[in-house]
Structures are given as C-alpha cells and as structure tokens.
Write a protein that holds these residues in place. Structure first.
Motif, PDB file in Angstrom:
ATOM      1  N   GLN A  21       0.612  -1.265   0.368  1.00  0.00           N
ATOM      2  CA  GLN A  21      -0.193  -0.057  -0.215  1.00  0.00           C
ATOM      3  C   GLN A  21       0.614   1.432  -0.549  1.00  0.00           C
ATOM      4  N   ALA A  22       2.054   1.559   1.069  1.00  0.00           N
ATOM      5  CA  ALA A  22       3.276   2.437   0.749  1.00  0.00           C
ATOM      6  C   ALA A  22       3.337   2.824  -0.583  1.00  0.00           C
ATOM      7  N   LYS A  23       4.042   1.262  -0.938  1.00  0.00           N
ATOM      8  CA  LYS A  23       4.397   1.550  -2.597  1.00  0.00           C
ATOM      9  C   LYS A  23       3.320   2.544  -3.679  1.00  0.00           C
ATOM     10  N   MET A  24       2.392   1.872  -3.337  1.00  0.00           N
ATOM     11  CA  MET A  24       0.854   2.389  -4.355  1.00  0.00           C
ATOM     12  C   MET A  24       0.911   3.903  -3.747  1.00  0.00           C
ATOM     13  N   ASP A  25       1.187   3.947  -2.348  1.00  0.00           N
ATOM     14  CA  ASP A  25       0.643   5.951  -1.799  1.00  0.00           C
ATOM     15  C   ASP A  25       2.138   6.699  -2.831  1.00  0.00           C
ATOM     16  N   LEU A  26       3.003   6.422  -2.860  1.00  0.00           N
ATOM     17  CA  LEU A  26       3.922   6.513  -3.579  1.00  0.00           C
ATOM     18  C   LEU A  26       4.078   6.420  -5.010  1.00  0.00           C
ATOM     19  N   HIS A  27       3.617   5.867  -5.561  1.00  0.00           N
ATOM     20  CA  HIS A  27       3.384   5.536  -7.283  1.00  0.00           C
ATOM     21  C   HIS A  27       2.419   7.002  -7.817  1.00  0.00           C
ATOM     22  N   ASP A  28       1.521   6.700  -7.262  1.00  0.00           N
ATOM     23  CA  ASP A  28       0.358   7.714  -7.183  1.00  0.00           C
ATOM     24  C   ASP A  28       0.892   8.913  -6.943  1.00  0.00           C
ATOM     25  N   LEU A  29       1.461   9.102  -5.691  1.00  0.00           N
ATOM     26  CA  LEU A  29       1.685  10.668  -6.326  1.00  0.00           C
ATOM     27  C   LEU A  29       2.350  10.992  -6.805  1.00  0.00           C
ATOM     28  N   SER A  30       3.437  10.277  -7.714  1.00  0.00           N
ATOM     29  CA  SER A  30       4.774  10.165  -8.029  1.00  0.00           C
ATOM     30  C   SER A  30       3.405  10.749  -9.537  1.00  0.00           C
ATOM     31  N   GLU A  31       3.052   9.790  -9.701  1.00  0.00           N
ATOM     32  CA  GLU A  31       2.126  10.120 -10.824  1.00  0.00           C
ATOM     33  C   GLU A  31       1.752  12.140 -11.168  1.00  0.00           C
ATOM     34  N   ASP A  32       1.241  12.135  -9.500  1.00  0.00           N
ATOM     35  CA  ASP A  32      -0.087  13.713  -9.592  1.00  0.00           C
ATOM     36  C   ASP A  32       1.174  14.986  -9.292  1.00  0.00           C
ATOM     37  N   LEU A  33       2.707  14.673  -9.051  1.00  0.00           N
ATOM     38  CA  LEU A  33       3.406  15.568  -9.626  1.00  0.00           C
ATOM     39  C   LEU A  33       3.266  16.349 -10.994  1.00  0.00           C
ATOM     40  N   PRO A  34       3.307  17.549 -10.191  1.00  0.00           N
ATOM     41  CA  PRO A  34       3.927  18.172  -9.242  1.00  0.00           C
ATOM     42  C   PRO A  34       2.498  18.676  -7.573  1.00  0.00           C
ATOM     43  N   THR A  35       1.228  18.154  -7.820  1.00  0.00           N
ATOM     44  CA  THR A  35       0.206  18.571  -7.531  1.00  0.00           C
ATOM     45  C   THR A  35       1.537  17.912  -5.750  1.00  0.00           C
ATOM     46  N   HIS A  36       0.626  17.995  -4.631  1.00  0.00           N
ATOM     47  CA  HIS A  36       0.857  17.254  -3.580  1.00  0.00           C
ATOM     48  C   HIS A  36       2.541  17.048  -3.199  1.00  0.00           C
ATOM     49  N   TRP A  37       3.230  18.331  -3.937  1.00  0.00           N
ATOM     50  CA  TRP A  37       4.938  17.836  -3.606  1.00  0.00           C
ATOM     51  C   TRP A  37       5.030  17.627  -2.877  1.00  0.00           C
ATOM     52  N   GLU A  38       4.570  18.476  -1.856  1.00  0.00           N
ATOM     53  CA  GLU A  38       4.930  18.895  -0.425  1.00  0.00           C
ATOM     54  C   GLU A  38       4.604  17.850   0.585  1.00  0.00           C
ATOM     55  N   ASN A  39       4.340  16.728   0.439  1.00  0.00           N
ATOM     56  CA  ASN A  39       3.156  15.150   0.806  1.00  0.00           C
ATOM     57  C   ASN A  39       4.636  13.766   0.545  1.00  0.00           C
ATOM     58  N   ILE A  40       5.613  14.820  -0.707  1.00  0.00           N
ATOM     59  CA  ILE A  40       6.827  13.854  -0.872  1.00  0.00           C
ATOM     60  C   ILE A  40       7.485  13.013   0.136  1.00  0.00           C
ATOM     61  N   LEU A  41       7.870  14.227   1.293  1.00  0.00           N
ATOM     62  CA  LEU A  41       9.004  13.344   2.182  1.00  0.00           C
ATOM     63  C   LEU A  41       8.245  12.362   3.367  1.00  0.00           C
ATOM     64  N   SER A  42       6.278  13.347   3.338  1.00  0.00           N
ATOM     65  CA  SER A  42       6.185  12.167   4.577  1.00  0.00           C
ATOM     66  C   SER A  42       5.845  10.915   3.904  1.00  0.00           C
ATOM     67  N   VAL A  43       5.236  10.635   2.591  1.00  0.00           N
ATOM     68  CA  VAL A  43       5.124   9.284   1.611  1.00  0.00           C
ATOM     69  C   VAL A  43       6.165   8.673   1.466  1.00  0.00           C
ATOM     70  N   ALA A  44       7.319   9.229   1.148  1.00  0.00           N
ATOM     71  CA  ALA A  44       8.279   8.738   1.001  1.00  0.00           C
ATOM     72  C   ALA A  44       9.212   7.616   2.770  1.00  0.00           C
ATOM     73  N   GLN A  45       8.400   8.532   3.438  1.00  0.00           N
ATOM     74  CA  GLN A  45       9.289   7.884   5.051  1.00  0.00           C
ATOM     75  C   GLN A  45       8.204   6.941   4.974  1.00  0.00           C
ATOM     76  N   ARG A  46       7.383   7.272   4.949  1.00  0.00           N
ATOM     77  CA  ARG A  46       6.656   5.761   5.306  1.00  0.00           C
ATOM     78  C   ARG A  46       6.218   4.253   4.905  1.00  0.00           C
ATOM     79  N   CYS A  47       7.013   4.440   3.302  1.00  0.00           N
ATOM     80  CA  CYS A  47       7.076   3.656   2.019  1.00  0.00           C
ATOM     81  C   CYS A  47       8.226   3.390   2.471  1.00  0.00           C
ATOM     82  N   HIS A  48       9.457   3.409   3.563  1.00  0.00           N
ATOM     83  CA  HIS A  48      10.686   3.249   3.629  1.00  0.00           C
ATOM     84  C   HIS A  48      10.074   2.179   5.047  1.00  0.00           C
TER      85      HIS A  48
END
Length: 71
Positions: A21-48
């Motif tokens: 699920q974390a991987k999919m959230d990170l993938h979805d975020l990356s597809e929507d960039l630059p929208t919600h760019w400010e969430n990159i670190l928190s989503v990536a940390q959760r995935c890690h």
C-alpha cells in the motif's frame, strides 16, 4: 517471546500488505506531481519504514526456519 510459525506468517502477510500500500501511495503521488509535492517526504518515509519492517521480519522468519530445521 518468540512467535509461532503461524503468527509469523500472519505478521509477514500484514507487513507485506502495508508495504504494498505504501508503494502504491508513493507511485500515485509521483504520477500526480507537481500536485501535492509537499507530501513527498512523508509518503516516502512511510514507504521506507514499511519496507524496512517487512525486510526485518523476512530476515527473522528466515533465521527462525533455519534454527527450527537444525533442531
């Protein structure tokens, strides 16, 4: 306290689902960039963190199966 094989299997399944699920959230975020760019670190940390927990549990399971087989 050591986990039984069934408990470990359930834990691995749960951790795998969380990591997926974390991987999919990170993938979805990356597809929507630059929208919600400010969430990159928190989503990536959760995935890690999710994948680190999964890898640690897999190591423990492998060690457990090796120890169980040698006894």
């Amino acid at each position: 306290m050591s986990e039984t094989a069934d408990e470990l299997k359930v834990r691995l399944k749960k951790l795998n689902a969380q990591a997926t699920q974390a991987k999919m959230d990170l993938h979805d975020l990356s597809e929507d960039l630059p929208t919600h760019w400010e969430n990159i670190l928190s989503v990536a940390q959760r995935c890690h963190d999710a994948h680190a927990a999964l890898m640690e549990a897999r190591k423990a399971a492998a060690a457990s199966s090796v120890n169980g087989a040698s006894q």
